[in-house]
Every structure is written in C-alpha cells, then in structure tokens.
Write an enzyme that holds these catalytic residues in place. Structure first.
Site, PDB file in Angstrom:
ATOM      1  CG  ASN A  37      -1.993   1.031   1.195  1.00  0.00           C
ATOM      2  OD1 ASN A  37      -2.248   1.493   0.025  1.00  0.00           O
ATOM      3  ND2 ASN A  37      -2.925   0.970   2.197  1.00  0.00           N
ATOM      4  CG  HIS A 122     -11.623  -3.718  10.602  1.00  0.00           C
ATOM      5  ND1 HIS A 122     -10.646  -2.725  10.101  1.00  0.00           N
ATOM      6  CD2 HIS A 122     -11.249  -4.807  10.954  1.00  0.00           C
ATOM      7  CE1 HIS A 122      -9.341  -3.546   9.970  1.00  0.00           C
ATOM      8  NE2 HIS A 122      -9.787  -4.579  10.578  1.00  0.00           N
ATOM      9  NE  ARG A 147      -9.458  -2.575  13.709  1.00  0.00           N
ATOM     10  CZ  ARG A 147      -8.544  -1.813  12.906  1.00  0.00           C
ATOM     11  NH1 ARG A 147      -7.626  -2.287  12.571  1.00  0.00           N
ATOM     12  NH2 ARG A 147      -9.035  -0.640  12.170  1.00  0.00           N
ATOM     13  CE1 TYR A 159      -5.304   2.093  10.922  1.00  0.00           C
ATOM     14  CE2 TYR A 159      -6.184   1.405  13.058  1.00  0.00           C
ATOM     15  CZ  TYR A 159      -5.890   1.217  11.758  1.00  0.00           C
ATOM     16  OH  TYR A 159      -6.059  -0.118  11.341  1.00  0.00           O
ATOM     17  CG  ASP A 211      -4.651  -1.806  14.940  1.00  0.00           C
ATOM     18  OD1 ASP A 211      -3.598  -1.576  15.266  1.00  0.00           O
ATOM     19  OD2 ASP A 211      -4.430  -2.050  13.677  1.00  0.00           O
ATOM     20  CG  HIS A 213      -2.246   1.650  13.087  1.00  0.00           C
ATOM     21  ND1 HIS A 213      -1.515   2.385  12.166  1.00  0.00           N
ATOM     22  CD2 HIS A 213      -2.721   0.692  12.241  1.00  0.00           C
ATOM     23  CE1 HIS A 213      -1.675   1.948  10.847  1.00  0.00           C
ATOM     24  NE2 HIS A 213      -2.398   0.871  11.004  1.00  0.00           N
ATOM     25  CD  GLU A 237      -3.624  -5.074  14.791  1.00  0.00           C
ATOM     26  OE1 GLU A 237      -4.788  -5.683  14.740  1.00  0.00           O
ATOM     27  OE2 GLU A 237      -3.230  -4.672  13.562  1.00  0.00           O
ATOM     28  CD  GLU A 263      -0.914  -3.858  10.698  1.00  0.00           C
ATOM     29  OE1 GLU A 263      -1.889  -4.444  11.030  1.00  0.00           O
ATOM     30  OE2 GLU A 263      -1.019  -2.743  10.274  1.00  0.00           O
ATOM     31  NE  ARG A 284      -2.213  -7.577  13.176  1.00  0.00           N
ATOM     32  CZ  ARG A 284      -3.486  -7.762  12.322  1.00  0.00           C
ATOM     33  NH1 ARG A 284      -4.119  -8.785  12.473  1.00  0.00           N
ATOM     34  NH2 ARG A 284      -3.493  -6.821  11.479  1.00  0.00           N
ATOM     35  CG  HIS A 313      -2.139  -7.081   7.874  1.00  0.00           C
ATOM     36  ND1 HIS A 313      -1.637  -6.434   7.054  1.00  0.00           N
ATOM     37  CD2 HIS A 313      -3.172  -6.202   8.224  1.00  0.00           C
ATOM     38  CE1 HIS A 313      -1.662  -4.955   6.873  1.00  0.00           C
ATOM     39  NE2 HIS A 313      -2.924  -4.934   7.751  1.00  0.00           N
ATOM     40  CG  ASP A 317      -4.131  -2.165   2.593  1.00  0.00           C
ATOM     41  OD1 ASP A 317      -4.609  -1.746   3.699  1.00  0.00           O
ATOM     42  OD2 ASP A 317      -3.234  -3.023   3.013  1.00  0.00           O
ATOM     43  CD  GLU A 340      -6.961  -6.650   9.694  1.00  0.00           C
ATOM     44  OE1 GLU A 340      -5.812  -7.114   9.343  1.00  0.00           O
ATOM     45  OE2 GLU A 340      -7.342  -5.556  10.004  1.00  0.00           O
ATOM     46  CD1 TRP A 403      -1.769   7.780  10.709  1.00  0.00           C
ATOM     47  CD2 TRP A 403      -1.398   5.987   9.483  1.00  0.00           C
ATOM     48  NE1 TRP A 403      -3.100   7.363   9.991  1.00  0.00           N
ATOM     49  CE2 TRP A 403      -2.883   6.200   9.621  1.00  0.00           C
ATOM     50  CE3 TRP A 403      -1.071   4.511   8.845  1.00  0.00           C
ATOM     51  CZ2 TRP A 403      -3.698   5.387   8.967  1.00  0.00           C
ATOM     52  CZ3 TRP A 403      -1.997   3.680   8.313  1.00  0.00           C
ATOM     53  CH2 TRP A 403      -3.213   4.184   8.398  1.00  0.00           C
TER      54      TRP A 403
HETATM   55  C1  CS2 Z   1      -4.490  -2.134   9.819  1.00  0.00           C
HETATM   56  C2  CS2 Z   1      -4.247  -1.813   8.389  1.00  0.00           C
HETATM   57  O1  CS2 Z   1      -5.918  -4.070   9.306  1.00  0.00           O
HETATM   58  C3  CS2 Z   1      -4.970  -3.498  10.218  1.00  0.00           C
HETATM   59  O2  CS2 Z   1      -4.841  -3.949  11.148  1.00  0.00           O
HETATM   60  O3  CS2 Z   1      -3.433  -1.778  10.615  1.00  0.00           O
HETATM   61  O4  CS2 Z   1      -5.464  -1.481   7.907  1.00  0.00           O
HETATM   62  C4  CS2 Z   1      -3.154  -1.069   8.079  1.00  0.00           C
HETATM   63  O5  CS2 Z   1      -3.496   0.189   8.542  1.00  0.00           O
HETATM   64  C5  CS2 Z   1      -3.076  -0.948   6.554  1.00  0.00           C
HETATM   65  O6  CS2 Z   1      -3.022  -2.439   6.109  1.00  0.00           O
HETATM   66  C6  CS2 Z   1      -1.971  -0.229   6.013  1.00  0.00           C
HETATM   67  O7  CS2 Z   1      -2.023  -0.406   4.458  1.00  0.00           O
HETATM   68 MG    MG Z   2      -3.039  -3.328  12.254  1.00  0.00          MG
END
Ligand code: CS2
Ligand code: MG
Length: 403
Positions: A37, A122, A147, A159, A211, A213, A237, A263, A284, A313, A317, A340, A403
C-alpha cells in the site's frame, strides 16, 4: 511444467492492487498478490524488471528452489519490496501446483486441520453509539470476533474510524499523504472507556480486539494493557513500533493482556526474538508481505514451538488473492489463532472472482484446485492505477509520530 510468461498488472478496482500472473507451457495461469500500500509501483518494477525475466523457462513445481533462488540470489535480503515480490511469485506457484494436482492449496499443505477459519471484522464509529450500531451489524452477520475503534475526543482524525456516519474508512488518499494529528494522553484516557462501553453493551460472549497502530511507548503500552485487563480483549495490536523487539519485554512485565504484532514484518528475522522469548501471543505476518506461503508457514512453525498463534493481517489493501492464500494456510496449520477480514469493496469482486465463503463468523477457502481465484485482466484494465498514500501523523508541536 515450464513457465512461459510472467507479467505484472497494476489496477485499481476500488483501491490499488498489484497482481503477478504466471503462465506455464500447459496453459495454466497462477496468480500472486504483490500489493504494498502506497509503494505499489516499487514492487511492480522489482518484479517486472528483475524477477519476471528470471522466471521464464523455470520449472513451476520447484517452489522452494525458486524461493531460495530469488531470496539468496538477490544478495540484498529482506525488506518489504523484495519480500512482497518474492511472495507474489511463491503464491502464484502454489496456485499452479494446486491446479496441476487438481487439489485446493490447503490439501497440498497437509489438509484441513479445522472446519473453518474464525475471522474478525472491523467495527468503528465517530461516537460510541455509532460504534455500537456497527458492532450490532457485525453480530447480525454472525461475527464471533470484532475489532473496535472509535474517534478519540479531542483528536481530529482517529485511525480506523470513518470521517462521518455512513462513510467508509479509507486511509489511503491523494497524491501526497494526508496529515493527521496525534495526542497520546487523550487516546490513553479514552481507550479503557471504549472497551468498557463495548463490554457494557454486548457482554463477554464475543471476542473484542483493538488496534493501537504503533503509537505508544513501551511503558504507555504497559499501562494501556493493564487498564484494559478487566475488559478481557482478545488482543491489543501493535502497541509500539514493532521493530524494537526488546521493548516487548517491558510491556509484557506490566500486563497479561494478549499482544499481537507483525503486519509490517516481512521475514522470520523480524519476529524471531518476539516469538522465541514469548513476548507476543499472536503473530500477524501476512502471505503477501512476508515472503508468500512458503515463508509464512516457516514463521508459523517457529511460532508453534513457542505457543504463539497466527493472526494474519487481512486488510482491504491486500487483494482477494492474498485473502484466499491466507485462508488456505489458516485452514491447515496447527497453531491458527484468528484471521483478519476487512473484505473488499466493489468493484474488486468483478476483477477477482473467488471461491472463499463466509458463514457465521467463519471462512473457508473452498475446494477449487489451486487458490480458487480467477483474475480477470480485461476487467482489471477498466480500473487504472492512481497514486494514493497512507496518512502521516504529527504531534501537537508539529513533530512526526508513527501513523
Ligand atoms: C491495519 C491496516 O488492518 C489493520 O490492522 O493496521 O489497516 C493498516 O493500516 C493498513 O493495512 C496499511 O496499509
Ligand atoms: Mg493493524
């Protein structure tokens, strides 16, 4: 079973995907996902310019040898671009082998070790009430694991949360990354309220995931894990930026909340310490970003030795090719934990036709030979690539944050 052609297709049916198509002299076509991504074209070029020419003429059945040839043969090892490119080749070769054998890939991996793969969806909301509505919608679809993310009061964009009611959450946008603002104190104060709300509304009969992040320091993560213990999350996570594996010793010493990481990892070396020191509970890593089915199985086998379970993961994307490959692996390994599943937005279904299914919170890859995914190149051509970037984070003083 010689490879006669290998080509890369970059398309954007709802979002950008990079797909490797490998053809053999027997007229078979295998596919692999090569989507990274925000850095899609780097992998496309790695494949087109440096890998595809090496594939033509090779025996498609020599999966391990091809993996080693591309990994060791590059001299330059690991890294997301290299490992995503190798993954795409690896997955396409497993797809071809399944087609030749007349078996779904999970049969080649030892067969189904379970009836289905528990997935988590999600749920999110700009308010806790919105979040509740989304959790209800997921429960109505049969999800056993969800989640939960909600907008942090005082932070402009959080996020995992759509910008408004009824809108989709889509982090990647624009020709330059969008700039978000991050404030740790507000998040740390809010996260226990979020989990408490979900448990108060829905009880303890569902698995609740969250998450972080990559945004906290180890001691902040320890505090968060401890504060969430009464709400018994399935996991938290990515509490901290995961390249600092030793940091997890500190988090671990403060909380029994299960930890999930990986991830952004692309090889077994990125998680060796986390696994062998039992610093995490779920690994993950994904098929696409961690070197394909061949390498992911090696990571999960190491994890199994140390009581760590898989939790791959599975964001939107990564393409449906990645989702199919993940489900074949998940079905066959002994230490599967959870998968996921964000799903794919229209028109991805028109470009990638899949045989996997969802029912009552569990998924199954189907019984078609190979991966069970048909990639429609003509349909893909109708959705050209457009550059899109993930956001970046700045703190209130303007400095960069993860991020
Ligand atoms: C995220 C993702 O799914 C998740 O747990 O952390 O959406 C992540 O932000 C994206 O895959 C980034 O491309
Ligand atoms: Mg994640």
């Amino acid at each position: 079973m010689r490879i006669t052609d290998a080509r890369v297709v970059v398309c954007s049916p709802g979002r950008n995907y990079v797909t490797l198509v490998v053809e053999t002299e027997d007229g078979l076509t295998g596919v692999g996902d090569a989507t990274l991504n925000g850095r899609e074209l780097a992998v496309a070029s790695y494949l087109r310019d440096h890998v595809c020419p090496l594939l033509v003429g090779r025996d498609a059945r020599r999966i391990e040898d091809t993996w080693q040839y591309l990994y060791r043969g590059a001299y330059w090892r690991r890294g997301p671009v290299t490992m995503t490119a190798i993954a795409a080749v690896d997955v396409a070769l497993w797809d071809l082998l399944g087609q030749v054998a007349g078996m779904p890939v999970h049969q080649l991996l030892g067969g189904a070790a379970r009836d289905g793969v528990m997935v988590y969806g999600h749920a999110s909301g700009t308010t806790l009430d919105d979040l509740s509505r989304d959790v209800e919608a997921h429960l109505a679809q049969g999800y056993k694991a969800i989640r939960v993310q909600a907008a942090v009061p005082g932070i402009d964009k959080t996020y995992g949360v759509p910008p408004g009611d009824g809108l989709l959450y889509e982090p990647a946008s624009g020709e330059v990354p969008q700039e978000d603002v991050w404030e740790t104190t507000a998040y740390l104060d809010f996260a226990p309220t979020l989990l408490a709300h979900v448990r108060a509304e829905f009880g303890y009969g569902l698995h609740v995931l969250h998450d972080v992040h990559h945004r906290l320091t180890p001691i902040e993560a320890g505090r968060l894990g401890r504060a969430l213990e009464p709400y018994r999350p399935f996991w938290i996570e990515d509490p901290t930026p995961a390249e600092d594996q030793a940091a997890f010793r500190l988090i671990r010493s403060h909380t029994t909340t299960p930890l999930a990481v990986g991830e952004v990892f692309n090889s077994i070396w990125d998680c060796q310490q986390l696994i062998t020191e039992r610093l995490i509970d779920y690994i993950r890593t994904s098929v696409t970003h961690a070197g394909g089915i061949t390498h992911l199985r090696r990571i999960f086998a190491l994890a199994d030795l140390y009581g760590v379970r898989s939790g791959s993961h599975g964001p939107g994307d990564l393409s449906p090719v990645a989702m199919a490959a993940a489900l074949h692996v998940d079905l066959s390994i002994p230490n599967f934990g959870i998968q996921e599943y964000m799903g794919h937005r229209s028109p991805a279904e028109e470009v990638f036709r899949t045989s996997y299914s969802f029912a009552d919170g569990f998924m199954h890859p189907g019984e078609e030979p190979g991966l069970g995914v048909t990639f429609d190149e003509e349909a893909a051509a109708r959705y050209p690539y457009a550059p899109k970037y993930l956001p970046v984070n700045r703190r209130l003083d303007g400095s960069m944050h993860d991020w």
